[in-house]
Motif scaffolding. Structure first.
Motif: not given
Length: 192
Positions: A72-74, A109-110, A115-118, A189-192
Motif C-alpha cells: 500500500w505504501f508503494r 513518508s516514514l 501508521r500503515l504498519i500499525r 524484507a519488502w521493497p519500498l
C-alpha cells in the motif's frame, strides 16, 4: 520471538555517522575503555513498530500484515523516501541516558509508513507498542558513566550533524535477542 519492524540506513550513511560519533566525547570515552555502549553500526536501524513477544505460530500473520503495508505504501509513489541522518538529541537522564541522531528529509513518508504498519498489525490483532512514533537512531547509551556536561556537549555536536542522503528502499522484519551483546536476525524484507 521478540520482533520489530525497521528501515536500515545504508553502509555509507552509517560509516559517515560512525566517524562523527568517534570524534565525540563518548567516542573518546569508549576508546579509553569506558562502557558507553556505543551502537554497533551494522546493527543500527530506524524502528517503525515494536511488536515485542510474538508466538512463532503467528509469524505468517505478521509477514502478511507487513507485506500489505509495504504494498500500500508503494502504490502511487514514484520513488522511495529520501532521508538523511542529522541533528541529535537525548532521552532520559542519569543511568538511562541515551544519545540519538534525528532523521531528516522525507520524514512524513516514514510517519505514513509507520501508521500503515500499525494499522495492518491492529487489523490482524497482532501486538505492537502504540507509543507515538519518533524516528531516531540510537548511537550510544552512556548512562551515568560519562559526565553530564560531556553528554550535553555531544548532544550539541550531534545537533549540528548532517549525514549524506539515502533512499529508504526496504522494510525489514527483525528478531531481536536480548543480552549483554544484543543480536538482530533479519527474518523478512519488502521493497519500498
Amino acid at each position: 520471538m521478540r520482533l520489530f519492524v525497521a528501515v536500515c540506513p545504508p553502509l555509507e550513511a552509517l560509516t559517515h555517522l560512525g566517524a562523527e560519533v568517534a570524534r565525540l566525547r563518548i567516542g573518546a570515552a569508549a576508546a579509553a575503555g569506558t562502557n558507553v555502549r556505543l551502537a554497533d553500526p551494522p546493527e543500527l536501524h530506524l524502528t517503525l513498530a515494536f511488536l515485542g513477544e510474538v508466538e512463532t505460530a503467528r509469524l505468517v500473520e505478521v509477514e502478511s500484515a507487513l507485506g500489505l503495508a509495504a504494498e500500500w505504501f508503494r502504490d502511487g509513489r514514484d520513488a522511495s523516501p529520501r532521508l538523511s541522518l542529522g541533528g541529535g538529541g537525548r532521552f532520559g537522564q542519569g543511568r538511562s541516558t541515551v544519545l540519538w541522531v534525528d532523521l531528516q528529509g522525507d520524514v512524513e513518508s516514514l510517519h505514513a509508513l509507520a501508521r500503515l504498519i500499525r494499522s495492518r498489525l491492529r487489523h490482524a490483532r497482532l501486538p505492537y507498542d502504540d507509543k507515538p512514533y519518533r524516528p531516531h537512531l540510537t548511537v550510544a547509551r552512556p548512562g551515568d558513566r560519562v559526565d553530564p556536561a560531556d553528554i550535553e556537549a555531544d548532544q550539541a555536536t550531534l545537533d549540528g550533524y548532517q549525514g549524506p542522503p539515502w533512499p529508504a528502499t526496504e522494510l525489514l522484519l527483525v528478531r531481536s535477542h536480548l543480552g549483554p551483546g544484543p543480536r538482530y536476525d533479519r527474518l523478512a524484507a519488502w521493497p519500498l
